[in-house]
Scaffold this active site. Structure first.
Site, short mmCIF file in Angstrom:
data_model
loop_
_atom_site.label_atom_id
_atom_site.label_comp_id
_atom_site.label_asym_id
_atom_site.label_seq_id
_atom_site.Cartn_x
_atom_site.Cartn_y
_atom_site.Cartn_z
N SER A 73 0.80 -1.23 0.00
CA SER A 73 0.00 0.00 0.00
C SER A 73 0.83 1.28 0.00
O SER A 73 0.30 2.36 -0.28
CB SER A 73 -0.95 0.01 1.20
OG SER A 73 -2.04 -0.86 0.97
N LYS A 76 0.74 3.25 -3.13
CA LYS A 76 -0.39 4.14 -3.39
C LYS A 76 0.02 5.62 -3.31
O LYS A 76 -0.58 6.47 -3.98
CB LYS A 76 -1.51 3.86 -2.40
CG LYS A 76 -2.08 2.44 -2.50
CD LYS A 76 -3.04 2.13 -1.36
CE LYS A 76 -3.55 0.70 -1.42
NZ LYS A 76 -4.43 0.35 -0.29
N TYR A 201 -2.15 -2.25 -10.76
CA TYR A 201 -2.24 -2.18 -9.30
C TYR A 201 -1.45 -3.30 -8.64
O TYR A 201 -0.69 -3.07 -7.70
CB TYR A 201 -3.71 -2.23 -8.89
CG TYR A 201 -3.92 -2.23 -7.39
CD1 TYR A 201 -3.58 -1.13 -6.63
CD2 TYR A 201 -4.46 -3.35 -6.75
CE1 TYR A 201 -3.77 -1.13 -5.25
CE2 TYR A 201 -4.66 -3.36 -5.38
CZ TYR A 201 -4.31 -2.25 -4.64
OH TYR A 201 -4.49 -2.25 -3.28
N TYR A 253 -4.47 3.28 7.51
CA TYR A 253 -5.73 2.53 7.51
C TYR A 253 -6.68 3.14 8.55
O TYR A 253 -6.72 4.37 8.71
CB TYR A 253 -5.48 1.04 7.75
CG TYR A 253 -4.52 0.41 6.78
CD1 TYR A 253 -4.66 0.59 5.40
CD2 TYR A 253 -3.45 -0.36 7.22
CE1 TYR A 253 -3.78 0.00 4.51
CE2 TYR A 253 -2.56 -0.95 6.32
CZ TYR A 253 -2.74 -0.75 4.98
OH TYR A 253 -1.86 -1.33 4.09
N VAL A 271 0.93 -3.71 4.22
CA VAL A 271 0.76 -4.99 4.88
C VAL A 271 2.01 -5.86 4.84
O VAL A 271 2.06 -6.90 5.47
CB VAL A 271 -0.45 -5.77 4.30
CG1 VAL A 271 -1.74 -5.04 4.59
CG2 VAL A 271 -0.26 -6.04 2.82
#
Length: 317
Positions: A73, A76, A201, A253, A271
């Site tokens: 992540s 991102k 992605y 998160y 993660v």
């Protein structure tokens, strides 16, 4: 390489970091590596490594810093920056919002029940898939390559590449992300082939780096898009401001609020157990500790950053 010579505050950091890291490492026992992606399940749960880089390029490396990991992540952040560069602010935020979701990172509930059916922010999976679809390129290969080149540029490491094992593992176990992507297409958030967007992605999540690479990228963000070592402007300042604001409010998160209170600095977790963190106008930070807490953030990494921020008064507030 470990540099003891740096500006005054980094000397103190270099002296204090081993004890902070030792204490934080003990908390890894309260977490466990992500197991929903098979290639991550066997990550060594006891590891903790960190890198800190100041504006002169002086670097402090401590703990298990050579350990390579996938960005997951954290990618991102770079996808958002590149999408902003490619499309501009207005076009990006017609497809994705700017608000914390209050839900887990892989939730799709609010795409169905909250108008206008766009993802709440770029850092939940739905938002990240939407952002990946906005990266320019004639096909998925060019889009992925452009994003990889962008990460190489920010890190100063042209050797950064993909972990193919993790990429395949992601693609083979992504039923929920596929559901999210098809719902995004139904809501006209993304266009074109869903599998093409998902491949971009999955590949960005499988980019492999070290904490030193992360810290160098974070350093560019800490100085408004300028690499303070070379003096080169790499990202428009406005896009860095947007990204740091979203990191602070949405980057950890549904543990973002607590981290903002306890650490008070922009950060983005993954993660894989990695965290990219920014001390504006001071430091770029990279951390890896694969054991995760219940929020999906690195157990020992969060502990280290919160403790260090409080000790050295890094909070933005």
């Amino acid at each position: 390489m470990f540099f003891k010579k740096s500006f005054k505050k980094n000397n103190l950091l270099a002296e204090e970091l081993p004890a902070l890291l030792h204490k934080s490492k003990q908390t890894a026992n309260y977490g466990k590596p992500a197991n929903y992606i098979p290639a991550l399940a066997n990550s060594p749960a006891h590891l903790l490594g960190a890198a800190f880089i100041d504006k002169a390029g002086h670097t402090i490396l401590e703990g298990d810093h050579p350990f390579p990991f996938t960005l997951q992540s954290i990618s991102k952040v770079f996808a958002l920056l590149l999408a902003l560069i490619d499309n501009g602010e207005s076009a990006v935020f017609r497809k994705v919002g700017m608000e914390p979701s209050g839900d887990s990172y892989n939730s799709m509930i609010k795409l169905q029940v909250v108008e206008p059916g766009i993802p709440f922010n770029p850092f939940i999976n739905a938002g990240a898939i939407a952002v990946s679809s906005l990266i320019h390129g004639k096909d998925k290969q060019e889009k992925s390559y452009r994003l990889l080149q962008f990460i190489q540029l920010l890190s100063g490491n042209p050797q950064i590449s993909y972990n193919e094992t993790v990429y395949i593992s992601e693609a083979e176990t992504a039923d929920l992300n596929r559901s999210i992507a098809y719902l995004l297409k139904e809501n006209e958030v993304i266009s074109g082939e869903v599998e093409e967007t998902l491949d971009v992605y999955f590949r960005q999540c499988a980019v492999e780096a070290t904490v030193q690479d992360l810290a160098k990228c974070a350093l560019v963000l800490a100085f408004g898009g300028v690499d303070p070592v070379s003096g080169k402007s790499l990202i428009p300042k406005r896009y860095v401001q947007i990204t740091l604001a979203l990191m602070l409010t949405c980057g950890m998160y549904d543990g973002s609020g607590q981290f903002a209170v306890q650490a008070g600095i922009p950060a983005k977790s993954a993660v894989s157990g990695a965290i990219l963190a920014v001390v504006p106008n001071k430091l770029g930070i990279g951390v890896i500790a694969p054991a995760l807490n219940k929020k999906g953030n690195s157990q020992a990494g969060v502990h280290l950053l919160e403790a260090a921020s409080q000790k050295f008064n890094w909070s933005c507030f």
